[in-house]
Design a protein around this motif. Structure first.
Motif, PDB file in Angstrom:
ATOM      1  N   ARG A   3       0.840  -1.191   0.000  1.00  0.00           N
ATOM      2  CA  ARG A   3       0.000   0.000   0.000  1.00  0.00           C
ATOM      3  C   ARG A   3       0.880   1.248   0.000  1.00  0.00           C
ATOM      4  NH1 ARG A   3      -2.202  -4.073   1.407  1.00  0.00           N
ATOM      5  NH2 ARG A   3      -1.372  -4.591   3.407  1.00  0.00           N
ATOM      6  N   GLN A  75      -3.514  -8.632   2.607  1.00  0.00           N
ATOM      7  CA  GLN A  75      -4.775  -7.889   2.485  1.00  0.00           C
ATOM      8  C   GLN A  75      -5.826  -8.387   3.475  1.00  0.00           C
ATOM      9  OE1 GLN A  75      -5.110  -5.224   0.584  1.00  0.00           O
ATOM     10  NE2 GLN A  75      -7.212  -4.880   1.231  1.00  0.00           N
ATOM     11  N   TRP A  76      -5.907  -9.693   3.701  1.00  0.00           N
ATOM     12  CA  TRP A  76      -6.916 -10.223   4.605  1.00  0.00           C
ATOM     13  C   TRP A  76      -6.701  -9.729   6.034  1.00  0.00           C
ATOM     14  CZ3 TRP A  76      -5.317 -13.052   8.736  1.00  0.00           C
ATOM     15  CH2 TRP A  76      -4.056 -13.628   8.676  1.00  0.00           C
ATOM     16  N   VAL A  78      -5.047  -6.727   6.878  1.00  0.00           N
ATOM     17  CA  VAL A  78      -5.218  -5.274   6.933  1.00  0.00           C
ATOM     18  C   VAL A  78      -6.685  -4.878   6.788  1.00  0.00           C
ATOM     19  CG1 VAL A  78      -4.562  -3.115   5.784  1.00  0.00           C
ATOM     20  CG2 VAL A  78      -2.883  -4.889   6.129  1.00  0.00           C
ATOM     21  N   SER A  79      -7.463  -5.685   6.099  1.00  0.00           N
ATOM     22  CA  SER A  79      -8.870  -5.328   5.888  1.00  0.00           C
ATOM     23  C   SER A  79      -9.734  -5.586   7.126  1.00  0.00           C
ATOM     24  CB  SER A  79      -9.444  -6.089   4.695  1.00  0.00           C
ATOM     25  OG  SER A  79      -9.434  -7.476   4.959  1.00  0.00           O
ATOM     26  N   ARG A  80      -9.226  -6.304   8.087  1.00  0.00           N
ATOM     27  CA  ARG A  80      -9.978  -6.562   9.319  1.00  0.00           C
ATOM     28  C   ARG A  80      -9.439  -5.660  10.426  1.00  0.00           C
ATOM     29  NH1 ARG A  80      -9.790 -10.954   6.282  1.00  0.00           N
ATOM     30  NH2 ARG A  80     -11.580 -12.365   6.216  1.00  0.00           N
ATOM     31  N   GLY A  81     -10.281  -4.756  10.906  1.00  0.00           N
ATOM     32  CA  GLY A  81      -9.870  -3.759  11.893  1.00  0.00           C
ATOM     33  C   GLY A  81      -9.241  -4.324  13.156  1.00  0.00           C
ATOM     34  N   ARG A  84      -5.755  -5.785  12.328  1.00  0.00           N
ATOM     35  CA  ARG A  84      -4.841  -4.699  11.976  1.00  0.00           C
ATOM     36  C   ARG A  84      -4.452  -3.925  13.234  1.00  0.00           C
ATOM     37  NH1 ARG A  84      -8.095  -1.823   8.724  1.00  0.00           N
ATOM     38  NH2 ARG A  84      -8.803  -0.635  10.525  1.00  0.00           N
ATOM     39  N   GLY A 133      -5.787   2.159  10.898  1.00  0.00           N
ATOM     40  CA  GLY A 133      -6.548   2.243   9.655  1.00  0.00           C
ATOM     41  C   GLY A 133      -6.044   3.346   8.748  1.00  0.00           C
ATOM     42  N   ALA A 136      -2.471   2.417   7.429  1.00  0.00           N
ATOM     43  CA  ALA A 136      -2.533   1.400   6.375  1.00  0.00           C
ATOM     44  C   ALA A 136      -3.235   1.904   5.119  1.00  0.00           C
ATOM     45  CB  ALA A 136      -3.250   0.157   6.898  1.00  0.00           C
ATOM     46  N   ARG A 138      -6.584   2.531   4.911  1.00  0.00           N
ATOM     47  CA  ARG A 138      -7.928   1.981   4.845  1.00  0.00           C
ATOM     48  C   ARG A 138      -8.999   2.981   5.256  1.00  0.00           C
ATOM     49  NH1 ARG A 138      -8.453  -2.561   2.177  1.00  0.00           N
ATOM     50  NH2 ARG A 138     -10.267  -3.046   3.437  1.00  0.00           N
ATOM     51  N   SER A 139      -8.650   4.046   5.968  1.00  0.00           N
ATOM     52  CA  SER A 139      -9.626   5.052   6.390  1.00  0.00           C
ATOM     53  C   SER A 139      -8.965   6.430   6.360  1.00  0.00           C
ATOM     54  CB  SER A 139     -10.141   4.742   7.801  1.00  0.00           C
ATOM     55  OG  SER A 139      -9.108   4.910   8.746  1.00  0.00           O
TER      56      SER A 139
END
Length: 176
Positions: A3, A75-76, A78-81, A84, A133, A136, A138-139
């Motif tokens: 990322r 990815q699996w 990092v996508s789960r808060g 992560r 988040g 990474a 993601r937010s």
């Protein structure tokens, strides 16, 4: 998948984490250094400089490693808060021990300050989990991690061609 920008955002986070103890130690040693100037200014200022630079370095190390880990994590994960957050909190908790080592060195392993720095570890881990988040990518809940600000301007000025004198003048103009 790597990322983009996670290391940069991690470094911003780490600098903010490192600035807090650096400012504390800087102010403390500034007040302590005023009294005993009989032993020479360098001997008096050395522990304060070690504390400030060491705290900033520990924060940057924490941020860069955490950002790099979140950038290369699967990815699996990092996508789960919660996962992560656990990864970020675990890394921050372990890497914050560099700050504990700085405090131990500066205070000659003084029990009180070293224990206080060690007890701050869960707070830093919780902050890392809360900001994971954004680090990474993601937010976007914490805008200060996303805006380049002064750090980006400093990197841009230092990396452009030219003499260091002109770069210094440009930095001074930017600050004023």
């Amino acid at each position: 998948m790597v990322r983009q920008g996670a290391v940069r955002r991690g470094m911003r986070f780490g600098v903010r984490v490192g600035v807090i103890p650096a400012v504390f130690w800087g102010i403390l040693f500034l007040f302590v250094a005023v009294a005993p100037f009989g032993s020479g200014p360098l001997a008096v200022l050395r522990p304060g400089l070690i504390a400030v630079v060491g705290s900033l370095a520990a924060g940057v190390l924490l941020g860069v490693v955490m950002g790099a880990a979140l950038a290369v994590a699967p990815q699996w994960l990092v996508s789960r808060g919660p996962l992560r957050g656990l990864l970020a909190a675990g890394l921050a908790g372990v890497l914050f021990q560099a700050e504990v080592a700085v405090v131990a060195v500066v205070t000659d392993v003084g029990y009180g300050p070293t224990l206080a720095a060690f007890l701050a570890t869960p707070a830093v881990a919780a902050l890392a989990a809360a900001h994971s988040g954004d680090i990474a990518g993601r937010s976007r809940r914490h805008p200060w991690l996303w805006s380049p600000g002064a750090v980006r301007a400093l990197v841009d000025i230092c990396s452009e061609p030219g003499s260091w004198g002109s770069k210094g003048r440009r930095l001074l103009r930017m600050m004023w």
